[in-house]
Design a protein around this motif. Structure first.
Motif, PDB file in Angstrom:
ATOM      1  N   ASN A  97       3.427  -2.424  11.437  1.00  0.00           N
ATOM      2  CA  ASN A  97       2.909  -1.070  11.292  1.00  0.00           C
ATOM      3  C   ASN A  97       3.623  -0.107  12.225  1.00  0.00           C
ATOM      4  O   ASN A  97       3.054   0.341  13.234  1.00  0.00           O
ATOM      5  CB  ASN A  97       1.402  -1.058  11.590  1.00  0.00           C
ATOM      6  CG  ASN A  97       0.606  -1.840  10.575  1.00  0.00           C
ATOM      7  OD1 ASN A  97       0.228  -1.325   9.545  1.00  0.00           O
ATOM      8  ND2 ASN A  97       0.362  -3.101  10.884  1.00  0.00           N
TER       9      ASN A  97
ATOM     10  N   HIS B  90       0.370   8.459   5.426  1.00  0.00           N
ATOM     11  CA  HIS B  90      -1.014   8.164   5.813  1.00  0.00           C
ATOM     12  C   HIS B  90      -1.831   7.694   4.614  1.00  0.00           C
ATOM     13  O   HIS B  90      -2.625   6.759   4.725  1.00  0.00           O
ATOM     14  CB  HIS B  90      -1.642   9.415   6.441  1.00  0.00           C
ATOM     15  CG  HIS B  90      -1.004   9.827   7.727  1.00  0.00           C
ATOM     16  ND1 HIS B  90      -1.272   9.213   8.933  1.00  0.00           N
ATOM     17  CD2 HIS B  90      -0.068  10.783   8.001  1.00  0.00           C
ATOM     18  CE1 HIS B  90      -0.555   9.783   9.894  1.00  0.00           C
ATOM     19  NE2 HIS B  90       0.188  10.727   9.358  1.00  0.00           N
ATOM     20  N   ALA B  91      -1.630   8.321   3.456  1.00  0.00           N
ATOM     21  CA  ALA B  91      -2.341   7.894   2.249  1.00  0.00           C
ATOM     22  C   ALA B  91      -1.895   6.495   1.836  1.00  0.00           C
ATOM     23  O   ALA B  91      -2.718   5.652   1.438  1.00  0.00           O
ATOM     24  CB  ALA B  91      -2.098   8.887   1.120  1.00  0.00           C
TER      25      ALA B  91
ATOM     26  N   GLU C 284      -0.742   4.206   3.799  1.00  0.00           N
ATOM     27  CA  GLU C 284      -1.270   3.257   4.785  1.00  0.00           C
ATOM     28  C   GLU C 284      -2.740   2.942   4.514  1.00  0.00           C
ATOM     29  O   GLU C 284      -3.161   1.792   4.596  1.00  0.00           O
ATOM     30  CB  GLU C 284      -1.105   3.844   6.189  1.00  0.00           C
ATOM     31  CG  GLU C 284      -1.247   2.827   7.297  1.00  0.00           C
ATOM     32  CD  GLU C 284      -0.004   1.988   7.486  1.00  0.00           C
ATOM     33  OE1 GLU C 284       0.061   1.250   8.472  1.00  0.00           O
ATOM     34  OE2 GLU C 284       0.914   2.055   6.642  1.00  0.00           O
ATOM     35  N   ARG C 285      -3.519   3.967   4.210  1.00  0.00           N
ATOM     36  CA  ARG C 285      -4.942   3.734   3.895  1.00  0.00           C
ATOM     37  C   ARG C 285      -5.081   2.829   2.676  1.00  0.00           C
ATOM     38  O   ARG C 285      -5.910   1.906   2.668  1.00  0.00           O
ATOM     39  CB  ARG C 285      -5.648   5.064   3.629  1.00  0.00           C
ATOM     40  CG  ARG C 285      -5.941   5.881   4.877  1.00  0.00           C
ATOM     41  CD  ARG C 285      -6.932   6.997   4.564  1.00  0.00           C
ATOM     42  NE  ARG C 285      -6.402   7.912   3.551  1.00  0.00           N
ATOM     43  CZ  ARG C 285      -5.687   8.980   3.827  1.00  0.00           C
ATOM     44  NH1 ARG C 285      -5.366   9.279   5.077  1.00  0.00           N
ATOM     45  NH2 ARG C 285      -5.259   9.780   2.852  1.00  0.00           N
TER      46      ARG C 285
ATOM     47  N   TRP D 262      -4.138  -0.853   3.670  1.00  0.00           N
ATOM     48  CA  TRP D 262      -5.126  -1.579   4.465  1.00  0.00           C
ATOM     49  C   TRP D 262      -6.434  -1.771   3.724  1.00  0.00           C
ATOM     50  O   TRP D 262      -7.149  -2.764   3.963  1.00  0.00           O
ATOM     51  CB  TRP D 262      -5.339  -0.880   5.803  1.00  0.00           C
ATOM     52  CG  TRP D 262      -4.211  -1.162   6.743  1.00  0.00           C
ATOM     53  CD1 TRP D 262      -3.270  -0.293   7.199  1.00  0.00           C
ATOM     54  CD2 TRP D 262      -3.869  -2.431   7.297  1.00  0.00           C
ATOM     55  NE1 TRP D 262      -2.365  -0.934   8.009  1.00  0.00           N
ATOM     56  CE2 TRP D 262      -2.712  -2.247   8.090  1.00  0.00           C
ATOM     57  CE3 TRP D 262      -4.423  -3.702   7.209  1.00  0.00           C
ATOM     58  CZ2 TRP D 262      -2.110  -3.295   8.786  1.00  0.00           C
ATOM     59  CZ3 TRP D 262      -3.829  -4.749   7.892  1.00  0.00           C
ATOM     60  CH2 TRP D 262      -2.691  -4.551   8.678  1.00  0.00           C
ATOM     61  N   THR D 263      -6.770  -0.890   2.811  1.00  0.00           N
ATOM     62  CA  THR D 263      -7.940  -1.123   1.969  1.00  0.00           C
ATOM     63  C   THR D 263      -7.743  -2.384   1.134  1.00  0.00           C
ATOM     64  O   THR D 263      -8.635  -3.243   1.040  1.00  0.00           O
ATOM     65  CB  THR D 263      -8.186   0.079   1.035  1.00  0.00           C
ATOM     66  OG1 THR D 263      -8.419   1.249   1.827  1.00  0.00           O
ATOM     67  CG2 THR D 263      -9.384  -0.169   0.127  1.00  0.00           C
TER      68      THR D 263
ATOM     69  N   GLU E 299      -1.831   7.711  -6.412  1.00  0.00           N
ATOM     70  CA  GLU E 299      -0.976   8.041  -5.271  1.00  0.00           C
ATOM     71  C   GLU E 299       0.503   7.921  -5.632  1.00  0.00           C
ATOM     72  O   GLU E 299       1.326   8.744  -5.246  1.00  0.00           O
ATOM     73  CB  GLU E 299      -1.312   7.125  -4.097  1.00  0.00           C
ATOM     74  CG  GLU E 299      -0.583   7.448  -2.805  1.00  0.00           C
ATOM     75  CD  GLU E 299      -0.913   8.845  -2.293  1.00  0.00           C
ATOM     76  OE1 GLU E 299      -0.053   9.437  -1.612  1.00  0.00           O
ATOM     77  OE2 GLU E 299      -2.018   9.353  -2.580  1.00  0.00           O
TER      78      GLU E 299
END
Length: 356
Positions: A72, A81-82, A84-85, A88-89, A151
């Motif tokens: 990371n 950032h989107a 990455e979210r 990890w989700t 996305e």
């Protein structure tokens, strides 16, 4: 041939021994002397399952924590950032399911090891359980796929009209970078024109390409959209920029693209990481041949003013290679002469016929 003969003999011997062993078992069964003996190994294997679960789980947890920073790197783009979210989700959901199934697998293997007198319960079918373990994964996967599609569509959609445009071309085993000149239009290229000097295949008969220039590294301005036009000259490569969360294949014969907005300059990232030698990097993460390890290129994120100064200092390909431009002008002049000569020749033919 001798080696092949030896291998065939060994295979035949194994087959014979297997048949003899099978014959001995069948003879014992028919004679009533066959007994089912379960030795100490059954208990040992059951205990080993628990040991493997505990030791393997601890090793996995240690490896994950130890390599977390490597997996990371700091995010330096708006869309990162989107992404990455979303990543990890997905990892958390899969991690919970993976942990649960592995614990049940090894605990059940230990708990239900063979014991004399124990018999398994025959449980052929249950509609309720079937519906539950079909619907829950389907709903979760549909949600993940929809979020990812949404996305990905936004990232790979049309870039803003004011985006900085540059072209990245992969070849064995390095990257080539091309910028449009002050007209902000990339000129035509032609693979037939590629040689040791003209590696991009610039077609300088196209006026849009006269001011295009190549660069030894990528420069982009902070806070401004950047559109990468991507292609490959030979085999499959991949444009991978981990800090910007950029990943896109470079496919021979099929141009691709990716746009992003940098949020941190190189100097800011050096200060954040505490590494004065830090550089953003473009790497190829597809095994593209023996020299794959060499396919990396520095990326410099400048302040907008510094980027403008860098851009203004660049010389076009035609300025750096006047001989290439001269050869194109010579070909162009010859073509014009042929076009001028054609109408004159056409006018001579009717005059000759009239004189006859």
């Amino acid at each position: 041939m001798t080696t092949l003969g030896i291998l065939l003999v060994l295979v035949l011997l194994l087959v014979v021994f297997g048949l003899l062993f099978r014959l001995q078992i069948l003879t014992s069964i028919f004679s009533g002397s066959s007994t089912r003996e379960v030795g100490v190994s059954n208990r040992v294997n059951a205990i080993m399952c628990i040991i493997f679960l505990v030791v393997g789980g601890a090793a996995f947890a240690w490896s994950f924590v130890d390599n977390y920073d490597k997996m990371n790197p700091p995010i330096a783009s708006v869309h990162g950032h989107a992404t990455e979210r979303m990543f990890w989700t997905t990892m958390i959901i899969l991690g919970i399911v993976f942990t649960l199934t592995q614990v049940l697998l090894f605990v059940y293997s230990y708990k239900y090891q063979h014991k004399e007198g124990r018999r398994a319960f025959f449980f052929p079918h249950n509609n309720k359980i079937e519906v539950i373990w079909t619907l829950i994964p389907a709903v979760v996967m549909a949600g993940l796929v929809f979020a990812g599609w949404k996305e990905w569509t936004r990232i790979t959609g049309p870039a803003p009209k004011d985006a900085i445009v540059l072209e990245v071309m992969g070849k064995q085993f390095n990257w080539l970078v091309r910028y449009p000149g002050r007209d902000q239009k990339l000129g035509l290229v032609n693979y037939r024109l590629i040689d040791a000097t003209n590696e991009f295949g610039f077609d300088l008969s196209d006026q849009n390409g006269i001011d295009d220039f190549v660069a030894p590294e990528i420069h982009v301005p902070k806070g401004h959209p950047v559109l990468l036009k991507i292609r490959s000259r030979d085999v499959l490569h991949a444009v991978y920029m981990p800090h910007f969360r950029v990943q896109m294949y470079a496919v021979p014969g099929m141009p691709t693209k990716f746009w992003f907005t940098p949020t941190k300059t190189t100097d800011e990232m050096r200060a954040q990481t505490g590494n004065p030698k830090f550089n953003y990097e473009l790497a190829c993460n597809q095994i593209c041949g023996r020299g794959h390890f060499a396919m990396k290129l520095n990326i410099v994120v400048d302040d907008p003013d510094d980027y403008v100064a860098w851009f203004a200092a660049q010389k076009s390909f035609s300025e750096q290679n006047p001989d290439v431009l001269a050869s194109f002008k010579q070909k162009s002049n010859k073509l014009v002469e042929k076009e001028d000569a054609a109408p004159a020749a056409a006018a001579v033919v009717p005059a000759a016929k009239a004189s006859l």
